[in-house]
Design an enzyme around this catalytic site. Sequence first.
Site, short mmCIF file in Angstrom:
data_model
loop_
_atom_site.label_atom_id
_atom_site.label_comp_id
_atom_site.label_asym_id
_atom_site.label_seq_id
_atom_site.Cartn_x
_atom_site.Cartn_y
_atom_site.Cartn_z
N ARG A 46 35.70 -24.03 25.78
CA ARG A 46 35.01 -25.00 24.94
C ARG A 46 36.00 -26.01 24.36
O ARG A 46 35.71 -27.20 24.25
CB ARG A 46 34.27 -24.29 23.80
CG ARG A 46 33.69 -25.26 22.77
CD ARG A 46 32.76 -24.59 21.78
NE ARG A 46 33.30 -23.36 21.22
CZ ARG A 46 34.20 -23.30 20.24
NH1 ARG A 46 34.70 -24.41 19.71
NH2 ARG A 46 34.61 -22.13 19.78
N TYR A 98 17.19 -47.01 26.19
CA TYR A 98 16.65 -45.83 26.85
C TYR A 98 15.80 -45.03 25.87
O TYR A 98 16.22 -44.77 24.73
CB TYR A 98 17.79 -44.99 27.40
CG TYR A 98 17.39 -43.62 27.89
CD1 TYR A 98 16.36 -43.46 28.82
CD2 TYR A 98 18.02 -42.48 27.41
CE1 TYR A 98 15.98 -42.21 29.26
CE2 TYR A 98 17.65 -41.22 27.86
CZ TYR A 98 16.62 -41.09 28.78
OH TYR A 98 16.24 -39.85 29.20
N ASP A 170 26.91 -48.25 25.10
CA ASP A 170 26.40 -47.47 26.23
C ASP A 170 26.52 -48.36 27.46
O ASP A 170 25.76 -49.32 27.64
CB ASP A 170 24.95 -47.06 25.98
CG ASP A 170 24.40 -46.16 27.08
OD1 ASP A 170 24.91 -46.23 28.22
OD2 ASP A 170 23.45 -45.40 26.81
N LYS A 195 24.70 -40.65 36.20
CA LYS A 195 24.24 -41.83 36.92
C LYS A 195 25.31 -42.33 37.89
O LYS A 195 25.69 -41.62 38.81
CB LYS A 195 23.78 -42.89 35.94
CG LYS A 195 22.84 -42.36 34.84
CD LYS A 195 21.59 -41.68 35.36
CE LYS A 195 20.54 -41.43 34.30
NZ LYS A 195 20.83 -40.38 33.32
#
Length: 382
Positions: A46, A98, A170, A195
């Site tokens: 982590r 989005y 973004d 993406k």
Amino acid sequence: MKIATEAAQIGLQRDTRTGAVTVPIYQTATFRHPGLGQSTGYDYSRSGNPTRQALEEGLAALEGGCRGFAYASGMAAITSLMFLFKQGDHLIVTEDLYGGSYRLFEKLFQQFGLSFSYVDTSDVELVRQAVRPNTRALFVESLTNPLLKVADVEQLAALCKEREMLCIVDNTFLTPYLLRCLDLGADITVYSGSKYLAGHNDTVCGLVAVKDPVLAEQVYFHQNGAGAVLGPQDSWLTVRGIKTLTIRLDRQQENALAIAQWLSLHPQVAKVHYPGLPDHPGHELMKSRGKGFGAMIAFEVTEPHLVNTLLMKTRLISFAESLGGVESLITFPAVQTHADIEPETLKRLGINHLLLRLSVGIEDKDDLVADLAQAFAGGEPK
């Protein structure tokens, strides 16, 4: 080095012991300590994993940032960034963003005392007017989803610096290959790495790059504390995808321009949103700021029945959510990606029930145009 070289070289020098050309997948949760009070640099995955680190360092190099961070999804990345703010803080946000980001802000973080104003971020003056005494950041999509409005990141970043606000961009639709937002003054870039960066519709991930080392330490604290990190297998898949980013996007942009030009002449298409077309309002800005126009197209058909026809009768272009992969996809934003936004807001923004979004892949452009043509003509269902 040019970005194509940087991308292809990600992870190449990671395994000096064996000389492995691709970064190994370190599929381990924990790491053995060499002695009391000693560490190999890795303790628990982590907090840090060699495969994920290769991706994070590679992204930072592509962005011109000091540090990169990889998360379990794009939404996990944005969520982690929201931990930079506290109760009472205000953020200005791109209005036609989005739908998942809108849901996150309105349905989750608003209840913890953050407030958000939604503005047309293609207009710098409107952003300036929206600044309040408690405004701490601007969250802007460089190319908006789905209407493809172009933000002047350089001017917006200058405004943020003037008002002592963070500038978070973004940049999912453009990637650092087409627009380097940190070079234009942004503080943070965030991506749905699922993406274009991963590029093959086979993994879900989120990525963040940060310019300033002090800010990067804060981002790391929240990444490690909240723990929504990307696993080693998906980190490896994303590294593999980034290696071909530039050649994929070159082909995708070539295809997108050909399709946008074809759509703009079609009698059953009322409007085409694609910044590569000279009549797009952001065309000249994109030419001056970036290295391309991307491979996303939004277009409005003339009749409601054409929406279902195109969704169901394209043969090569799949009716599916997401974008940026090698396969072309078509989506109906009003009922899919933006369903969480109120109907009256969608109507005001122009995200209507005639609007379709097309993610253009790497197939032959003539085949893609032929597929759209037969679907418009009412071709045989799949």
